[in-house]
Design an enzyme around this catalytic site. Structure first.
Site, short mmCIF file in Angstrom:
data_model
loop_
_atom_site.label_atom_id
_atom_site.label_comp_id
_atom_site.label_asym_id
_atom_site.label_seq_id
_atom_site.Cartn_x
_atom_site.Cartn_y
_atom_site.Cartn_z
N ARG A 242 28.02 1.90 52.51
CA ARG A 242 28.04 1.06 51.48
C ARG A 242 26.96 1.77 50.48
O ARG A 242 25.80 1.41 50.43
CB ARG A 242 27.90 -0.38 51.51
CG ARG A 242 27.70 -0.91 50.15
CD ARG A 242 28.72 -1.02 49.44
NE ARG A 242 29.75 -1.72 50.15
CZ ARG A 242 31.20 -1.67 49.80
NH1 ARG A 242 31.68 -1.09 48.66
NH2 ARG A 242 32.09 -2.30 50.59
N GLN B 146 42.05 1.45 52.20
CA GLN B 146 41.85 1.51 50.84
C GLN B 146 40.67 2.75 50.60
O GLN B 146 39.77 2.97 51.41
CB GLN B 146 40.93 0.24 50.59
CG GLN B 146 40.11 0.30 49.10
CD GLN B 146 39.90 -0.73 48.42
OE1 GLN B 146 40.81 -1.49 48.11
NE2 GLN B 146 38.70 -1.37 48.27
N ARG C 222 36.55 9.34 53.26
CA ARG C 222 35.22 8.68 53.44
C ARG C 222 34.99 8.05 54.73
O ARG C 222 33.84 7.65 55.13
CB ARG C 222 35.12 7.64 52.27
CG ARG C 222 35.68 6.33 52.51
CD ARG C 222 35.29 5.27 51.37
NE ARG C 222 36.20 4.18 51.51
CZ ARG C 222 35.94 2.99 50.97
NH1 ARG C 222 34.82 2.84 50.29
NH2 ARG C 222 36.77 1.86 51.03
N HIS D 137 32.82 8.22 44.16
CA HIS D 137 32.30 6.88 43.99
C HIS D 137 30.91 6.84 44.02
O HIS D 137 30.24 6.18 44.93
CB HIS D 137 32.96 6.15 45.34
CG HIS D 137 33.18 4.67 45.12
ND1 HIS D 137 32.30 3.87 44.70
CD2 HIS D 137 34.09 3.76 45.01
CE1 HIS D 137 32.53 2.49 44.61
NE2 HIS D 137 33.70 2.90 44.75
N GLU E 122 31.93 6.49 38.26
CA GLU E 122 32.67 7.25 39.19
C GLU E 122 33.82 8.05 38.46
O GLU E 122 34.63 7.56 38.21
CB GLU E 122 33.38 6.40 40.17
CG GLU E 122 32.96 5.25 40.66
CD GLU E 122 33.50 3.87 41.32
OE1 GLU E 122 34.85 3.98 41.64
OE2 GLU E 122 33.04 2.69 41.42
O1 TA6 Z 1 35.46 1.77 42.54
C1 TA6 Z 1 35.65 0.33 42.14
C2 TA6 Z 1 36.51 0.08 43.42
O2 TA6 Z 1 37.62 0.34 43.56
C3 TA6 Z 1 36.33 -1.83 43.38
O3 TA6 Z 1 37.49 -2.34 43.03
C4 TA6 Z 1 35.87 -2.08 44.84
O4 TA6 Z 1 36.85 -2.38 45.64
C5 TA6 Z 1 34.92 -0.90 45.18
O5 TA6 Z 1 35.63 0.46 44.47
C6 TA6 Z 1 34.45 -0.62 46.47
O6 TA6 Z 1 35.42 -0.72 47.47
P1 TA6 Z 1 35.18 -0.58 49.02
O7 TA6 Z 1 36.53 -0.39 49.49
O8 TA6 Z 1 34.28 0.58 49.09
O9 TA6 Z 1 34.47 -1.95 48.98
#
Ligand code: TA6
Length: 278
Positions: free
Chosen positions: A55, A73, A78, A151, A253
């Site tokens: 994080r 996601q 990563r 990111h 980002e």
């Molecule tokens: O970059 C923005 C985003 O896509 C948000 O929608 C939020 O999900 C963030 O990334 C963090 O995502 P994560 O999977 O690291 O919690």
């Protein structure tokens, strides 16, 4: 508070005021100290368990930005352990660079259309500048379709005093408002609540103000036509790896997320972001 194991990180250092640290899990840059100030945010609740995404820092989003029907996601890059191809070394100009890579595996091929690829991250540290260059090579015989993004979490004394330039007049998808499209009216953009916006076809340069010691960072991007701005605000209180630390971060980002890159066999995609103090 968990801390990274020494065996999991590599350090680039120019002097005791200028350094950066890269975690091998995700090739996640987790620190950039410039003129003695830490400019990258990592949550005090971040996990360094080599399982969950870190994080904070600069996670490498590949091969998919956002929710993904084929895998996790923001993709698998990563949350994979990268290889150090070149340990930190100083060049004749006094800059320090390191090279890390991630190649396809049985697991990634099963997840992602049997694609064979090599992603290479080159990090170069100068006295007032940090460059991150991404190469994606399609090693296979079929076209690879992907999105990617750096990111970047910037560390702030107080997010309400920060701002991001060069967004006015741009179209953006507002994920805080049912992902509808809007036009940005503000310049600079200030953050006073939950924001999750995907700005499309953005200029190749933004400035982020309000960092430590009043610093302003210039973000220059190449081949990354979109800019995502994110702060979860009070949603962070329900995130076990963030909490009220959200007042000390903003994500700006640089990515290629609105339209997938179609990479032909044996071709290499190149993109970069350069952060510098102005
Ligand atoms: O970059 C923005 C985003 O896509 C948000 O929608 C939020 O999900 C963030 O990334 C963090 O995502 P994560 O999977 O690291 O919690």
């Amino acid at each position: 508070m968990s801390i990274p194991k020494e065996s999991d990180v590599i350090g680039l250092e120019i002097d005791d005021q200028t350094s950066c640290t890269i975690h091998l899990f995700g090739a996640t840059l987790i620190s950039w100290i410039c003129e003695g100030d830490e400019l990258i945010f990592v949550s005090s609740k971040a996990k360094f368990d080599n399982k969950s995404a870190i994080r904070g820092g600069v996670p490498i989003v590949f091969p998919n930005f956002g929710p993904w029907s084929q895998g996790p996601q923001h993709g698998f890059a990563r949350i994979s352990r990268w290889l150090v191809e070149q340990f930190p070394q100083k060049d004749d100009c006094g800059n320090v660079s390191a090279v890390l890579s991630l190649e396809d595996s049985e697991e990634t091929r099963a997840m992602w259309n049997n694609h064979r690829f090599k992603v290479t991250l080159t990090v170069t540290l100068s006295r007032r500048l940090l460059k991150m260059r991404l190469l994606v090579l399609n090693k296979g015989d079929s076209t690879m379709s992907f999105t990617c993004l750096l990111h970047t979490y910037f560390r702030l004394p107080d997010v309400s005093l920060a701002s991001v330039s060069n967004l006015r007049g741009l179209s953006y998808i507002d994920k805080a408002r049912k992902s509808e499209a809007f036009i940005e009216k503000h310049d600079p953009l200030r953050i006073d609540g939950f924001i999750d916006s995907i700005y499309q076809n953005t200029p190749n340069q933004h400035t982020i103000s309000g960092l430590a010691s009043g610093k302003t960072v210039n973000l220059e991007k190449v081949n990354l036509p979109d800019t995502v701005i994110w702060n979860p605000w009070e949603k962070a209180l329900h995130m076990d790896d963030l909490g009220d630390d959200y007042m000390h971060m903003i994500c700006v980002e640089a990515g290629n997320v609105s339209t997938a890159i179609e990479l032909q066999p044996k071709i290499t995609f190149e993109a970069s972001q350069t952060l510098s103090i102005i």
